[in-house]
Design a protein around this motif. Structure first.
Motif, short mmCIF file in Angstrom:
data_model
loop_
_atom_site.label_atom_id
_atom_site.label_comp_id
_atom_site.label_asym_id
_atom_site.label_seq_id
_atom_site.Cartn_x
_atom_site.Cartn_y
_atom_site.Cartn_z
N ALA A 80 90.64 25.58 23.03
CA ALA A 80 90.52 26.07 24.41
C ALA A 80 90.38 27.58 24.49
O ALA A 80 90.17 28.13 25.58
N GLY A 81 90.50 28.26 23.35
CA GLY A 81 90.40 29.72 23.34
C GLY A 81 91.62 30.39 23.93
O GLY A 81 91.54 31.53 24.41
N THR A 82 92.76 29.71 23.90
CA THR A 82 93.99 30.26 24.50
C THR A 82 95.04 30.58 23.44
O THR A 82 96.23 30.70 23.76
N LEU A 83 94.63 30.70 22.20
CA LEU A 83 95.54 31.04 21.11
C LEU A 83 95.53 32.55 20.93
O LEU A 83 94.53 33.12 20.47
N PRO A 84 96.59 33.27 21.28
CA PRO A 84 96.57 34.73 21.25
C PRO A 84 96.70 35.30 19.83
O PRO A 84 97.14 34.61 18.90
N ASP A 85 96.32 36.56 19.69
CA ASP A 85 96.44 37.24 18.39
C ASP A 85 97.90 37.30 17.95
O ASP A 85 98.18 37.33 16.74
N ALA A 86 98.82 37.30 18.91
CA ALA A 86 100.25 37.38 18.58
C ALA A 86 100.78 36.07 18.02
O ALA A 86 101.92 36.01 17.57
N GLY A 87 99.96 35.03 18.03
CA GLY A 87 100.36 33.76 17.45
C GLY A 87 101.26 32.94 18.34
O GLY A 87 101.21 33.03 19.56
N VAL A 88 102.11 32.12 17.71
CA VAL A 88 102.99 31.23 18.43
C VAL A 88 104.44 31.60 18.17
O VAL A 88 104.77 32.21 17.15
N THR A 89 105.30 31.21 19.09
CA THR A 89 106.73 31.44 18.91
C THR A 89 107.49 30.24 19.42
O THR A 89 107.04 29.53 20.33
N ILE A 90 108.65 29.99 18.84
CA ILE A 90 109.47 28.85 19.23
C ILE A 90 110.93 29.15 18.91
O ILE A 90 111.23 29.88 17.96
N ALA A 91 111.81 28.62 19.74
CA ALA A 91 113.24 28.64 19.44
C ALA A 91 113.63 27.26 18.95
O ALA A 91 113.23 26.26 19.54
N SER A 92 114.39 27.21 17.89
CA SER A 92 114.70 25.91 17.30
C SER A 92 115.95 26.00 16.45
O SER A 92 116.28 27.05 15.91
N GLY A 93 116.61 24.86 16.35
CA GLY A 93 117.72 24.77 15.42
C GLY A 93 117.37 23.97 14.20
O GLY A 93 118.20 23.76 13.33
N GLY A 94 116.10 23.47 14.13
CA GLY A 94 115.77 22.62 13.01
C GLY A 94 114.33 22.18 12.91
O GLY A 94 113.44 22.99 12.68
N ASN A 95 114.10 20.88 13.10
CA ASN A 95 112.82 20.26 12.76
C ASN A 95 111.63 20.84 13.51
O ASN A 95 110.54 20.98 12.95
N ALA A 96 111.80 21.17 14.79
CA ALA A 96 110.67 21.68 15.57
C ALA A 96 110.21 23.04 15.05
O ALA A 96 109.01 23.32 14.98
N GLY A 97 111.15 23.88 14.69
CA GLY A 97 110.78 25.19 14.14
C GLY A 97 110.06 25.07 12.82
O GLY A 97 109.07 25.76 12.57
N LEU A 98 110.54 24.17 11.96
CA LEU A 98 109.87 23.95 10.67
C LEU A 98 108.45 23.45 10.88
O LEU A 98 107.51 23.90 10.23
N ALA A 99 108.28 22.52 11.81
CA ALA A 99 106.96 21.96 12.07
C ALA A 99 106.02 23.00 12.64
O ALA A 99 104.84 23.08 12.26
N CYS A 100 106.52 23.82 13.56
CA CYS A 100 105.69 24.86 14.17
C CYS A 100 105.24 25.87 13.11
O CYS A 100 104.06 26.26 13.07
N ALA A 101 106.17 26.30 12.27
CA ALA A 101 105.84 27.27 11.24
C ALA A 101 104.85 26.69 10.24
O ALA A 101 103.90 27.37 9.80
N TRP A 102 105.04 25.44 9.87
CA TRP A 102 104.12 24.79 8.93
C TRP A 102 102.72 24.67 9.51
O TRP A 102 101.73 25.00 8.87
N ALA A 103 102.63 24.19 10.77
CA ALA A 103 101.33 24.02 11.40
C ALA A 103 100.63 25.37 11.58
O ALA A 103 99.42 25.48 11.40
N ALA A 104 101.40 26.38 11.92
CA ALA A 104 100.82 27.72 12.08
C ALA A 104 100.25 28.22 10.75
O ALA A 104 99.15 28.78 10.71
#
Length: 336
Positions: A80-104
């Motif tokens: 969609a062209g909505t991915l900024p140069d600053a990338g993605v950010t997430i707050a997590s205590g576990g699995n969601a943060g790992l998945a976000c970092a891996w996918a990134a």
């Protein structure tokens, strides 16, 4: 949440959303393995057998189904062209943060992950292996979330969420598409519920294929069950052995919408049965999963089952995560 994300939300997710997520996920996630349980292992109260298959999603990249939603989220924003140069950010205590970092990392995108300072060192190390900028803030998840939101506002980074997002839920729904393709004649899928992202995706896909969904929660962490009773998302206390993954205080509107639209049974199981089901998976099959994954199985294995299948019913139980300390599963040998 961006304006584009808000437009996506609407009343819930659709099967078309899951099909789009399936196309995006192809070649990027690990297809689920399914394994049949020996015939005759599971029987109704009257002694008639029913059929159980395990969907081994704990073998997914990063050890949980969260990898599916994270991939869909990042790829959809790139399209969609909505991915900024600053990338993605997430707050997590576990699995969601790992998945976000891996996918990134897979997509060549910067990831900034906020964790409470009490986060296990092993998770921090794994996040850094995935190339994430890890920031430890506060003693609780809420403080890490506040810092994450401030960072997103100041940096322009795209804020992801652990479960409360249509792209995340649609990505999770790709699991049911694979399970359906691998188990002909499937009648029912049994899945544990925390905030409701996995459930919303799975139930939406299941309805399209005429499959019943059984949503399983711990008795003392029942955000979806309480939302069904109230007719709207409500806050609930959380106190369960599975609280690290099934500890959402409020189910999402997406999950409640999925309940209203789909053939869903909401059931509760006590912690003692969750522990017992998890131990049985290890003792009998050498499968080490999180308490959250064992919660789904506990709906069938308790002496007084929360869900009672019919004779010959064909059931898939989703074992959704493996990010656990297996130390409490290993029992000393007799005489040692």
């Amino acid at each position: 949440m961006s304006d584009w994300d808000t437009d996506l939300l609407g009343d819930g997710i659709t099967y078309d959303d899951i099909k789009a997520a399936t196309e995006r996920a192809a070649g990027h996630i690990r297809p689920v393995t399914v394994a049949p349980v020996a015939p005759g292992t599971f029987r109704t109260a009257s002694g008639e057998p029913y059929e159980v298959w395990f969907a081994l999603e704990y073998m997914q990249y990063t050890g949980s189904f969260k990898a599916r939603g994270a991939q869909n989220f990042i790829q959809a924003h790139r399209e969609a062209g909505t991915l900024p140069d600053a990338g993605v950010t997430i707050a997590s205590g576990g699995n969601a943060g790992l998945a976000c970092a891996w996918a990134a990392q897979q997509q060549g995108v910067r990831a900034t992950v906020f964790l409470p300072s009490v986060a296990p060192a092993v998770k921090v190390a794994k996040l850094r292996e995935f190339g994430a900028d890890v920031r430890l803030v506060g003693a609780e998840y809420a403080e890490a979330l506040e810092a994450c939101e401030e960072f997103a506002a100041s940096s322009g980074a795209l804020a992801a969420h652990a479960y409360d997002h249509p792209l995340i839920a649609a990505g999770a729904g790709t699991l049911l598409e694979e399970v359906h393709a691998r188990i002909p004649g499937l009648d029912t899928v049994v899945v544990s519920v925390g905030g409701g992202g996995l459930f919303a995706g799975v139930a939406t896909a299941a309805r399209h294929h005429g499959i019943r969904t059984v949503a399983v929660e711990p008795e003392n962490s029942r955000s979806l069950n309480a939302a069904i009773e109230a007719g709207r998302p409500v806050d609930v206390p959380v106190d369960s052995v599975a609280v690290d993954s099934l500890g959402a205080r409020r189910a999402t509107a997406l999950a409640l919408h999925a309940v209203r639209e789909n053939d869903v049974h909401s059931v509760l199981v006590p912690d003692a049965e969750i522990v017992r089901a998890r131990q049985a998976l290890w003792d009998r099959r050498r499968v080490a999963v999180e308490h959250a994954a064992a919660t789904a199985l506990a709906a069938l294995t308790a002496p007084d089952p929360a869900y009672r299948p019919g004779a010959g019913e064909r059931i898939a139980v989703v074992l959704c995560g493996a990010n656990t300390d297996p130390g409490d599963l290993v029992r000393p040998a007799a005489g040692s």
